[in-house]
Design a protein around this motif. Structure first.
Motif, PDB file in Angstrom:
ATOM      1  N   UNK A 369       0.830  -1.206   0.000  1.00 26.78           N
ATOM      2  CA  UNK A 369       0.000   0.000   0.000  1.00 26.78           C
ATOM      3  C   UNK A 369       0.864   1.256   0.000  1.00 26.78           C
ATOM      4  N   UNK A 370       1.920   1.266   0.835  1.00 28.48           N
ATOM      5  CA  UNK A 370       2.790   2.435   0.882  1.00 28.48           C
ATOM      6  C   UNK A 370       3.532   2.628  -0.436  1.00 28.48           C
ATOM      7  N   UNK A 371       3.966   1.518  -1.030  1.00 29.11           N
ATOM      8  CA  UNK A 371       4.684   1.599  -2.301  1.00 29.11           C
ATOM      9  C   UNK A 371       3.818   2.175  -3.399  1.00 29.11           C
ATOM     10  N   UNK A 372       2.572   1.717  -3.484  1.00 28.34           N
ATOM     11  CA  UNK A 372       1.648   2.262  -4.489  1.00 28.34           C
ATOM     12  C   UNK A 372       1.389   3.747  -4.236  1.00 28.34           C
ATOM     13  N   UNK A 373       1.146   4.087  -2.983  1.00 30.97           N
ATOM     14  CA  UNK A 373       0.860   5.480  -2.650  1.00 30.97           C
ATOM     15  C   UNK A 373       2.028   6.396  -2.970  1.00 30.97           C
ATOM     16  N   UNK A 374       3.242   5.922  -2.690  1.00 27.67           N
ATOM     17  CA  UNK A 374       4.408   6.739  -2.973  1.00 27.67           C
ATOM     18  C   UNK A 374       4.610   6.920  -4.470  1.00 27.67           C
ATOM     19  N   UNK A 375       4.405   5.850  -5.251  1.00 20.68           N
ATOM     20  CA  UNK A 375       4.549   5.953  -6.696  1.00 20.68           C
ATOM     21  C   UNK A 375       3.519   6.902  -7.299  1.00 20.68           C
ATOM     22  N   UNK A 376       2.258   6.730  -6.909  1.00 22.73           N
ATOM     23  CA  UNK A 376       1.189   7.559  -7.467  1.00 22.73           C
ATOM     24  C   UNK A 376       1.371   9.014  -7.041  1.00 22.73           C
ATOM     25  N   UNK A 377       1.600   9.225  -5.747  1.00 24.23           N
ATOM     26  CA  UNK A 377       1.765  10.591  -5.259  1.00 24.23           C
ATOM     27  C   UNK A 377       2.962  11.283  -5.870  1.00 24.23           C
ATOM     28  N   UNK A 378       4.084  10.563  -5.970  1.00 25.75           N
ATOM     29  CA  UNK A 378       5.280  11.149  -6.562  1.00 25.75           C
ATOM     30  C   UNK A 378       5.076  11.508  -8.022  1.00 25.75           C
ATOM     31  N   UNK A 379       4.355  10.643  -8.746  1.00 25.61           N
ATOM     32  CA  UNK A 379       4.105  10.915 -10.159  1.00 25.61           C
ATOM     33  C   UNK A 379       3.234  12.154 -10.331  1.00 25.61           C
ATOM     34  N   UNK A 380       2.153  12.245  -9.569  1.00 31.65           N
ATOM     35  CA  UNK A 380       1.237  13.372  -9.719  1.00 31.65           C
ATOM     36  C   UNK A 380       1.890  14.677  -9.268  1.00 31.65           C
ATOM     37  N   UNK A 381       2.595  14.659  -8.136  1.00 32.33           N
ATOM     38  CA  UNK A 381       3.269  15.871  -7.668  1.00 32.33           C
ATOM     39  C   UNK A 381       4.349  16.305  -8.650  1.00 32.33           C
ATOM     40  N   UNK A 382       4.937  15.338  -9.344  1.00 31.06           N
ATOM     41  CA  UNK A 382       5.986  15.655 -10.306  1.00 31.06           C
ATOM     42  C   UNK A 382       5.465  16.220 -11.611  1.00 31.06           C
ATOM     43  N   UNK A 383       4.144  16.244 -11.780  1.00 37.05           N
ATOM     44  CA  UNK A 383       3.556  16.740 -13.022  1.00 37.05           C
ATOM     45  C   UNK A 383       2.839  18.075 -12.828  1.00 37.05           C
ATOM     46  N   UNK A 384       3.261  18.823 -11.814  1.00 34.49           N
ATOM     47  CA  UNK A 384       2.621  20.100 -11.526  1.00 34.49           C
ATOM     48  C   UNK A 384       3.078  21.224 -12.451  1.00 34.49           C
ATOM     49  N   UNK A 385       4.195  21.039 -13.164  1.00 35.51           N
ATOM     50  CA  UNK A 385       4.681  22.103 -14.029  1.00 35.51           C
ATOM     51  C   UNK A 385       4.789  21.605 -15.464  1.00 35.51           C
ATOM     52  N   UNK A 386       4.892  22.570 -16.391  1.00 34.59           N
ATOM     53  CA  UNK A 386       4.896  22.217 -17.804  1.00 34.59           C
ATOM     54  C   UNK A 386       6.146  21.441 -18.198  1.00 34.59           C
ATOM     55  N   UNK A 387       7.275  21.695 -17.529  1.00 29.53           N
ATOM     56  CA  UNK A 387       8.512  20.995 -17.877  1.00 29.53           C
ATOM     57  C   UNK A 387       8.430  19.502 -17.648  1.00 29.53           C
ATOM     58  N   UNK A 388       7.903  19.092 -16.504  1.00 29.17           N
ATOM     59  CA  UNK A 388       7.804  17.669 -16.205  1.00 29.17           C
ATOM     60  C   UNK A 388       6.806  16.978 -17.134  1.00 29.17           C
ATOM     61  N   UNK A 389       5.742  17.678 -17.507  1.00 28.74           N
ATOM     62  CA  UNK A 389       4.770  17.088 -18.438  1.00 28.74           C
ATOM     63  C   UNK A 389       5.360  16.971 -19.840  1.00 28.74           C
ATOM     64  N   UNK A 390       6.168  17.949 -20.227  1.00 25.01           N
ATOM     65  CA  UNK A 390       6.850  17.867 -21.518  1.00 25.01           C
ATOM     66  C   UNK A 390       7.761  16.651 -21.568  1.00 25.01           C
ATOM     67  N   UNK A 391       8.509  16.420 -20.486  1.00 27.76           N
ATOM     68  CA  UNK A 391       9.408  15.262 -20.424  1.00 27.76           C
ATOM     69  C   UNK A 391       8.614  13.968 -20.526  1.00 27.76           C
ATOM     70  N   UNK A 392       7.512  13.893 -19.805  1.00 25.97           N
ATOM     71  CA  UNK A 392       6.692  12.679 -19.850  1.00 25.97           C
ATOM     72  C   UNK A 392       6.172  12.418 -21.258  1.00 25.97           C
ATOM     73  N   UNK A 393       5.674  13.460 -21.913  1.00 25.10           N
ATOM     74  CA  UNK A 393       5.162  13.305 -23.275  1.00 25.10           C
ATOM     75  C   UNK A 393       6.246  12.818 -24.230  1.00 25.10           C
ATOM     76  N   UNK A 394       7.366  13.529 -24.248  1.00 24.89           N
ATOM     77  CA  UNK A 394       8.415  13.227 -25.215  1.00 24.89           C
ATOM     78  C   UNK A 394       9.036  11.875 -25.009  1.00 24.89           C
ATOM     79  N   UNK A 395       9.355  11.559 -23.759  1.00 29.55           N
ATOM     80  CA  UNK A 395      10.011  10.286 -23.480  1.00 29.55           C
ATOM     81  C   UNK A 395       9.102   9.114 -23.805  1.00 29.55           C
ATOM     82  N   UNK A 396       7.830   9.224 -23.428  1.00 33.61           N
ATOM     83  CA  UNK A 396       6.912   8.105 -23.689  1.00 33.61           C
ATOM     84  C   UNK A 396       6.653   7.914 -25.177  1.00 33.61           C
ATOM     85  N   UNK A 397       6.510   8.995 -25.917  1.00 30.42           N
ATOM     86  CA  UNK A 397       6.289   8.876 -27.357  1.00 30.42           C
ATOM     87  C   UNK A 397       7.518   8.299 -28.044  1.00 30.42           C
TER      88      UNK A 397
END
Length: 441
Positions: A369-397
């Motif tokens: 439970x803690x592992x899932x919560x940390x992964x989900x929370x870290x991912x969402x908090x890390x997507x608060x700015x345009x730079x992190x979302x740009x990285x996610x888009x580009x790397x995944x594509x």
């Protein structure tokens, strides 16, 4: 939804996120031009800035021995000027609008990126387009930047974390394999590389079909596509007959095999830095979500097993963490620790015992439970700015050929069961051990 423009470009909506009141908070669209260039954008409600990244599918693993370090060398050289802009011009134009710009090289890709106010996004795209398509790679710039890179290599050689990670890669794949070599190259390879070699490498890999442009923030997708066509259309770079993407260095090779190995590099550091590693998972292995939960429970935070056992309970080290890295045909998982030399044996014994226990028994329901919560929370908090979302888009594509929605990623993490984690722990930590140590002889 997919539409073909009169120009032959294909555009589709990847996913849209709306609030309960119907407000669109995120809108991801993708356009593929006839040349093979992919443009992925995320329109973010409320944003006043925008981040743009140019992702090229070339990294250190695509280099031959004679061009070892060429990807990183090019990362430097593309800032040195074009027929339209000098190196100073590039800096002045983005500094004048308060923009942030930089680049980085990895084993399987290179990224050039900028973050600007939304009104200055066309300028950022134009500067990056000029750099990517019109770099001069002049001999005097190569010679000047060669010294800068040699200094950078020396700097990394003074950093125990860099030295031990490079040693781990060499132990895993061998220094004869591109995956096993340091990204920046070596003193010998950089000193020997010629401008002609770098130009050939540039022309071969920097082609539209090997490139993704990702943009996130306050934007209009159609306007971004038009700006990209104008900026990257220089010198016929977007012509339909442009060269196809070169095959990855892995295409004609067998999957790298990782065998048990141990290595030590003597350095006059105050600490011993060590990594205990195993072969991990490839980047497209669906079990990477279970491995992510396992990695978090093992050494991903202050409540993790390793932090509690090594630092809190025994006081053996200040820094201890686990990691997982994924590549096209291999991967690594490991535990990194920095400790005083006289505690090395005890640290090794404690870490190995924790790995044995987690391989035999997996993790607890609370850790899951803690592992899932940390992964989900870290991912969402890390997507608060345009730079992190740009990285996610580009790397995944670029890497995966798709951009999953945040909710879909969360669902995959939440779907991980304790049995999934137990199975991947038994498999991964049952593999042959790699041990890399850097410190006093």
């Amino acid at each position: 939804m997919q539409a073909r423009a009169s120009s032959g470009a294909i555009t589709r909506t990847v996913h849209t996120v709306t609030e309960a009141d119907g407000l669109v908070v995120s809108h991801v669209r993708r356009t593929r031009l006839p040349s093979g260039l992919r443009i992925v954008t995320e329109q973010m409600a409320g944003a006043r800035s925008a981040s743009v990244g140019v992702w090229v599918g070339v990294g250190s693993r695509d280099e031959r021995a004679a061009t070892h370090g060429a990807s990183h060398f090019l990362e430097h050289l593309l800032f040195k000027g074009t027929s339209e802009r000098s190196a100073l011009d590039i800096s002045i134009e983005l500094d004048a609008v308060g923009g942030e710009f930089n680049a980085f090289t990895a084993k399987e890709y290179t990224c050039f990126h900028a973050r600007v106010l939304a009104a200055d996004l066309p300028l950022a795209i134009d500067v990056l387009g000029d750099m990517i398509t019109g770099s001069l790679i002049a001999t005097h710039d190569v010679d000047a930047e060669r010294d800068v890179i040699l200094d950078e290599i020396a700097m990394h050689d003074d950093d125990p974390d860099d030295v031990v990670q490079n040693l781990l890669a060499e132990l895993a794949w061998g220094d004869g394999s591109p995956l096993g070599r340091p990204i920046a190259g070596t003193t010998a390879s950089i000193e020997a590389m010629t401008p002609a070699q770098i130009k050939r490498f540039y022309r071969r890999h920097y082609v539209p079909a090997n490139t993704v442009i990702s943009v996130a923030g306050a934007l209009d997708h159609g306007a971004v596509v038009r700006a990209v066509k104008k900026a990257f259309g220089r010198q016929g770079w977007l012509d339909e007959l442009a060269a196809p993407a070169p095959p990855r260095a892995t295409a004609a090779r067998r999957r790298p095999k990782v065998s048990a190995a141990e290595g030590r590099v003597a350095r006059p550091f105050e600490q011993v830095n060590l990594v205990i590693g195993r072969e991990g998972l490839t980047r497209d292995d669906d079990r990477r979500y279970a491995l992510g939960v396992l990695n978090t429970a093992l050494g991903g935070g202050t409540s993790s097993r390793l932090f509690q056992e090594v630092r809190e309970q025994r006081g053996l080290a200040y820094s201890v963490y686990s990691f997982a890295s994924h590549y096209a045909d291999s991967g690594l998982v490991g535990v990194a620790v920095g400790c005083l030399p006289d505690r090395t044996d005890e640290v090794l014994a404690v870490v190995r015992e924790q790995l044995r226990l987690i391989a035999a028994d997996g993790i607890t329901e609370d850790e899951l439970a803690r592992g899932k919560g940390q992964l989900v929370g870290g991912m969402i908090l890390g997507l608060e700015d345009s730079g992190s979302r740009m990285v996610r888009l580009g790397k995944n594509e670029l890497v995966h050929g798709e951009v999953l929605g945040i909710d879909e990623v969360i669902a995959r993490i939440e779907a991980v069961t304790i049995g999934d984690v137990r199975a991947i722990a038994a498999e991964v930590f049952g593999r042959p051990e790699l041990l890399a140590l850097v410190g006093p002889a």
